[in-house]
Design a protein around this motif. Structure first.
Motif, PDB file in Angstrom:
ATOM      1  N   ASP A 291     -81.120 -63.892  52.163  1.00  0.00           N
ATOM      2  CA  ASP A 291     -79.877 -64.016  51.381  1.00  0.00           C
ATOM      3  C   ASP A 291     -79.888 -65.253  50.479  1.00  0.00           C
ATOM      4  O   ASP A 291     -79.305 -65.239  49.400  1.00  0.00           O
ATOM      5  N   ARG A 292     -80.487 -66.344  50.977  1.00  0.00           N
ATOM      6  CA  ARG A 292     -80.491 -67.638  50.278  1.00  0.00           C
ATOM      7  C   ARG A 292     -79.095 -68.003  49.770  1.00  0.00           C
ATOM      8  O   ARG A 292     -78.855 -68.149  48.562  1.00  0.00           O
ATOM      9  N   PRO A 293     -78.154 -68.173  50.695  1.00  0.00           N
ATOM     10  CA  PRO A 293     -76.793 -68.555  50.295  1.00  0.00           C
ATOM     11  C   PRO A 293     -76.771 -69.960  49.698  1.00  0.00           C
ATOM     12  O   PRO A 293     -77.666 -70.774  49.961  1.00  0.00           O
ATOM     13  N   ASP A 294     -75.743 -70.244  48.920  1.00  0.00           N
ATOM     14  CA  ASP A 294     -75.582 -71.597  48.387  1.00  0.00           C
ATOM     15  C   ASP A 294     -75.341 -72.603  49.503  1.00  0.00           C
ATOM     16  O   ASP A 294     -75.690 -73.776  49.361  1.00  0.00           O
ATOM     17  N   LEU A 295     -74.733 -72.158  50.601  1.00  0.00           N
ATOM     18  CA  LEU A 295     -74.430 -73.051  51.715  1.00  0.00           C
ATOM     19  C   LEU A 295     -74.536 -72.286  53.024  1.00  0.00           C
ATOM     20  O   LEU A 295     -74.054 -71.152  53.117  1.00  0.00           O
ATOM     21  N   THR A 296     -75.170 -72.905  54.011  1.00  0.00           N
ATOM     22  CA  THR A 296     -75.271 -72.322  55.347  1.00  0.00           C
ATOM     23  C   THR A 296     -74.624 -73.273  56.338  1.00  0.00           C
ATOM     24  O   THR A 296     -74.959 -74.462  56.381  1.00  0.00           O
ATOM     25  N   VAL A 297     -73.696 -72.785  57.134  1.00  0.00           N
ATOM     26  CA  VAL A 297     -73.035 -73.578  58.168  1.00  0.00           C
ATOM     27  C   VAL A 297     -73.768 -73.300  59.477  1.00  0.00           C
ATOM     28  O   VAL A 297     -73.883 -72.145  59.901  1.00  0.00           O
ATOM     29  N   CYS A 298     -74.268 -74.362  60.115  1.00  0.00           N
ATOM     30  CA  CYS A 298     -75.114 -74.160  61.283  1.00  0.00           C
ATOM     31  C   CYS A 298     -75.103 -75.396  62.171  1.00  0.00           C
ATOM     32  O   CYS A 298     -74.534 -76.431  61.820  1.00  0.00           O
ATOM     33  N   GLY A 299     -75.760 -75.294  63.301  1.00  0.00           N
ATOM     34  CA  GLY A 299     -75.882 -76.412  64.214  1.00  0.00           C
ATOM     35  C   GLY A 299     -76.916 -77.422  63.731  1.00  0.00           C
ATOM     36  O   GLY A 299     -77.728 -77.146  62.841  1.00  0.00           O
ATOM     37  N   LEU A 300     -76.893 -78.590  64.355  1.00  0.00           N
ATOM     38  CA  LEU A 300     -77.797 -79.678  63.942  1.00  0.00           C
ATOM     39  C   LEU A 300     -79.262 -79.283  64.043  1.00  0.00           C
ATOM     40  O   LEU A 300     -80.078 -79.673  63.205  1.00  0.00           O
ATOM     41  N   GLY A 301     -79.593 -78.509  65.062  1.00  0.00           N
ATOM     42  CA  GLY A 301     -80.999 -78.169  65.280  1.00  0.00           C
ATOM     43  C   GLY A 301     -81.596 -77.297  64.197  1.00  0.00           C
ATOM     44  O   GLY A 301     -82.822 -77.286  64.020  1.00  0.00           O
ATOM     45  N   LEU A 302     -80.766 -76.559  63.479  1.00  0.00           N
ATOM     46  CA  LEU A 302     -81.257 -75.667  62.429  1.00  0.00           C
ATOM     47  C   LEU A 302     -81.106 -76.256  61.035  1.00  0.00           C
ATOM     48  O   LEU A 302     -81.742 -75.792  60.091  1.00  0.00           O
ATOM     49  N   ALA A 303     -80.269 -77.269  60.905  1.00  0.00           N
ATOM     50  CA  ALA A 303     -79.962 -77.783  59.573  1.00  0.00           C
ATOM     51  C   ALA A 303     -81.185 -78.384  58.889  1.00  0.00           C
ATOM     52  O   ALA A 303     -81.486 -78.048  57.731  1.00  0.00           O
TER      53      ALA A 303
END
Length: 264
Positions: free
Chosen positions: A206-218
């Motif tokens: 998808d390559r979104p403009d923004l991804t909301v995620c946990g610290l481990g994935l950021a």
């Protein structure tokens, strides 16, 4: 569960209990609004002073401040309390309709509600509009982490103009988030639970403009050129209510602005 803090006894008159951890400034704002509406007595769980535990029983009506309080909600219902079904108080719309649900439960007229909340609504909408310019049309995906994903996605879609690609949440309690589900666009992809590899594959596609995620994935996603927002910050920031609506929007705008400034 929060309900373990409350004594198993009833108040003599109908009372409102707001359930969920809130910043003191937000709690004070809500208390003033309920007082202006003529709703009371009002208590908050957890209370600031553990010696001031609210009574709970058949005359108690309660509002949830977060969607991850399913076990607490069920425990309160077992003690005879009644849950007031409502969206969660994130953004202008969510806060207005959360208060409106309480007003209906306590037979407060819609006209009085609008008179009380109109100044705060107008002020918050103007503030959110200034941030919306940086979010409108941008795409966003939520990886499951905080269980705040649905109400935040509703706010970003309906009030900030963001395009929702995927909204993942660790646990989907359809009873508690019914008002949120009905306000999400039909095109959004919903996912429940953790299937990290597949979820990451979809993010990369998808390559979104923004991804909301946990610290481990950021950090790994940032290394791949994807902009991220730490979900943990949304748990510990004061983001409920009218006065915080623009601050909430700005939490999502900042990573995008930072990426623009760093672009070569």
């Amino acid at each position: 569960a929060l309900v373990a803090q409350a004594p198993d006894c009833d108040a003599p008159t109908p009372s409102l209990l707001v359930v969920g951890a809130l910043a003191d400034v937000v709690e004070d704002q809500f208390a003033r609004l309920f007082e202006a509406l003529g709703i009371g007595p009002v208590a908050f769980l957890p209370p600031r002073d553990t010696r001031a535990l609210p009574p709970i029983g058949p005359s108690t009506r309660f509002l949830l401040a977060q969607p991850f309080l399913g076990a607490t909600s069920r425990a309160l219902v077992r003690r005879g309390a009644t849950r007031i079904a409502a969206p969660f108080p994130f953004g202008v719309e969510g806060t207005h309709d959360w208060l409106a649900a309480a007003a209906r439960s306590f037979s407060i007229s819609p006209a009085r509600l609008e008179t009380v909340v109109r100044p705060a609504v107008d002020r918050a909408r103007r503030a959110v509009a200034r941030v919306r310019e940086r979010l409108d049309g941008r795409s966003i995906s939520f990886l499951p982490d905080s269980q705040l994903e649905l109400p935040l996605a509703r706010f970003l879609s309906r009030e900030c103009g963001m395009r929702l690609l995927e909204v993942g949440t660790p646990h989907l309690d359809r009873e508690l988030v019914a008002h949120e589900l009905e306000r999400l666009p039909a095109s959004v992809r919903l996912s429940e639970g953790q299937d990290v590899d597949r979820q990451l594959d979809r993010i990369r596609a998808d390559r979104p403009d923004l991804t909301v995620c946990g610290l481990g994935l950021a950090n790994p996603l940032e290394a791949e050129g994807l902009r991220t927002k730490w979900s943990i910050e949304l748990v510990f920031s004061p983001i409920h209510g009218f006065e915080q609506a623009a601050d909430l929007a700005d939490l999502f705008a900042r990573p995008l602005l930072r990426a623009e400034r760093l672009a070569v």
